[in-house]
Design a protein around this motif. Structure first.
Motif, PDB file in Angstrom:
ATOM      1  N   UNK B 185     -72.882 -94.127  55.043  1.00 42.40           N
ATOM      2  CA  UNK B 185     -72.608 -93.125  54.660  1.00 42.40           C
ATOM      3  C   UNK B 185     -72.147 -93.063  52.966  1.00 42.40           C
ATOM      4  N   UNK B 186     -72.447 -91.935  52.338  1.00 44.89           N
ATOM      5  CA  UNK B 186     -72.129 -92.014  50.926  1.00 44.89           C
ATOM      6  C   UNK B 186     -70.581 -91.923  50.630  1.00 44.89           C
ATOM      7  N   UNK B 187     -70.076 -92.229  49.495  1.00 43.69           N
ATOM      8  CA  UNK B 187     -68.688 -92.447  49.070  1.00 43.69           C
ATOM      9  C   UNK B 187     -67.903 -91.241  49.750  1.00 43.69           C
ATOM     10  N   UNK B 188     -66.915 -91.136  50.620  1.00 40.19           N
ATOM     11  CA  UNK B 188     -66.231 -90.321  51.054  1.00 40.19           C
ATOM     12  C   UNK B 188     -65.046 -89.676  50.216  1.00 40.19           C
ATOM     13  N   UNK B 192     -65.774 -88.057  44.637  1.00 39.09           N
ATOM     14  CA  UNK B 192     -66.052 -86.759  45.456  1.00 39.09           C
ATOM     15  C   UNK B 192     -64.986 -85.835  45.335  1.00 39.09           C
ATOM     16  N   UNK B 196     -63.716 -84.563  52.598  1.00 34.52           N
ATOM     17  CA  UNK B 196     -63.697 -83.858  54.081  1.00 34.52           C
ATOM     18  C   UNK B 196     -63.206 -84.890  54.791  1.00 34.52           C
ATOM     19  N   UNK B 197     -61.910 -85.063  54.886  1.00 32.94           N
ATOM     20  CA  UNK B 197     -61.340 -85.996  55.771  1.00 32.94           C
ATOM     21  C   UNK B 197     -60.084 -85.502  56.230  1.00 32.94           C
TER      22      UNK B 197
END
Lengths: 160, 250
Positions: B185-188, B192, B196-197
């Motif tokens: 997955x891309x950088x969370x 960013x 979305x966490x």
């Protein structure tokens, strides 16, 4: 405490070679070679999206591919040993046949990468990897209900 | 061997100070806090279930490994620059690289386990995984080069040049998920704007980064001092060092 080394013997260079670092270095160079080879042959563009098959260089039918798509809702079925389903990406759908049971967190409406060959319009997969997104939500019914699910860009809602 | 006691009352030739001891205690408390939050307090993920908990060790491990390798690069540059040339910079570079390899190893092992649980595979030759493996192997090689022998300044010069080349791999690893199609997955979080966490998950992730940072500083201080002692022993020979110490004490 003073840990500065005393500047006594540093001028004379000792020829003390040890075999262990040389052995490690040889291993490192060998491992580096393997990794670079893998990187150049397969890893750079890891997969083709479903709509890129036949359109993008290296994504032709009949050769070994890794294809990404979202598992279509209601298409997953098992007949004996094989699992069949279809995956789609960018409004293009492709049927997949996989010998065995997919591992990981495989389910409908989730993006997967399937390894295999496209033959006679059916993608014959021998390996499935689930590409999970970088969204993290609590497993809590209230919060899931509150989310409109626009992230996947489809009306697909996985049956939890 | 009983350590002789210097005038300060502290045992001789230890790498601990009151500061590192306090830091060690804070780090230990942090590890316990992180374990408690990571394993029990945070919720399971809607898609990944319980396996998402691996993130709290995997992501801080990777970030701190990057940081450690960047510190190695900066220290190496400081050594190479004539006006700041000191073997202390070289030892910080070496110590930091050792810890970086350790943290990258943690990240690779936890990532592999996480990959098995979510992707369905321990390893795959994906852009992010491949570049990370290459980074790891590069710094194992760097540590081997440090131990090839020669004088301390020969070692320092040779490894500093290598460290400045190796640190260039880090942007490649970090941006590999954006440059190429990747399973990872891309950088969370980093870079960013639209994270979305879940809030508690994000908090625990940052807690993990802080705890790993404390652990890194603690290990770096001890390891750097241990390397200094090792150089001291190399320089003067053990007997000479003991004799000098005795002379100082007596």
């Amino acid at each position: 405490m003073d840990l500065t080394p005393r500047p006594v013997a540093d001028s004379g260079s000792r020829r003390r070679r040890r075999w262990l670092p040389i052995a490690v270095l040889t291993l490192v160079i060998a491992a580096g070679g393997v990794i670079v080879t893998q990187f150049l042959t397969s890893a750079i563009d890891y997969y083709c999206n479903v709509d890129e098959i036949g359109a993008k260089d290296g994504c032709e039918a009949g050769r070994r591919l890794r294809v990404q798509g979202v598992v279509d809702e209601g298409t997953v079925s098992e007949d004996g040993t094989a699992t069949t389903f279809s995956i789609s990406f960018g409004a293009v759908s492709m049927p997949v046949r996989y010998e065995g049971e997919p591992g990981g967190i495989f389910k409908e409406c989730i993006p997967v990468v399937v390894h295999g060959i496209l033959e006679d319009g059916v993608f014959d997969g021998d390996r499935i990897e689930v590409k999970h997104s970088n969204e993290y939500k609590a497993e809590n019914p209230d919060r899931v209900a509150a989310d409109d699910g626009e992230s996947k860009g489809s009306a697909c809602s996985p049956s939890a | 061997m009983t350590a002789s006691t210097a005038t300060t009352g502290r045992p001789d030739r230890v790498t601990g100070t009151p500061f590192t001891r306090a830091l060690g205690i804070v780090t230990l408390v942090g590890v316990l806090w992180l374990s408690w939050f990571g394993l029990f307090v945070t919720p399971a993920d809607v898609n990944q279930g319980e396996s998402v908990r691996i993130m709290y060790a995997h992501v801080p491990g990777a970030w701190l490994a990057y940081l450690a390798f960047v510190v190695t690069g900066i220290s190496s540059a400081a050594y190479l620059w004539r006006r700041t040339r000191s073997l202390t910079w070289d030892r910080i570079a070496g110590a930091s690289a050792e810890i970086g390899v350790l943290f990258m190893g943690i990240s690779l092992v936890t990532g592999s386990l996480w990959g098995r649980l979510t992707w369905g595979t321990f390893w795959t030759w994906d852009a992010r995984l491949t570049t990370t493996a290459f980074l790891f192997v590069t710094y194992v090689g760097y540590l081997a080069v440090r131990n090839l022998g020669g004088s301390h300044h020969q070692r320092a010069r040779r490894s500093a040049v290598l460290a400045l080349l190796a640190v260039l791999e880090i942007p490649l690893v970090h941006f590999s998920v954006e440059l190429w199609n990747s399973l990872h997955q891309e950088a969370s979080v980093a870079g960013n704007t639209d994270v979305t966490m879940d809030g508690l998950m994000l908090f625990t992730l940052f807690l993990g980064v802080i705890v790993f940072t404390l652990m890194y500083v603690w290990l770096l201080l001890h390891r750097q001092r241990a390397l200094a002692l090792q150089d001291l022993v190399d320089d003067t020979g053990l007997d000479l060092a003991i004799a000098a110490r005795r002379a100082e004490v007596g």
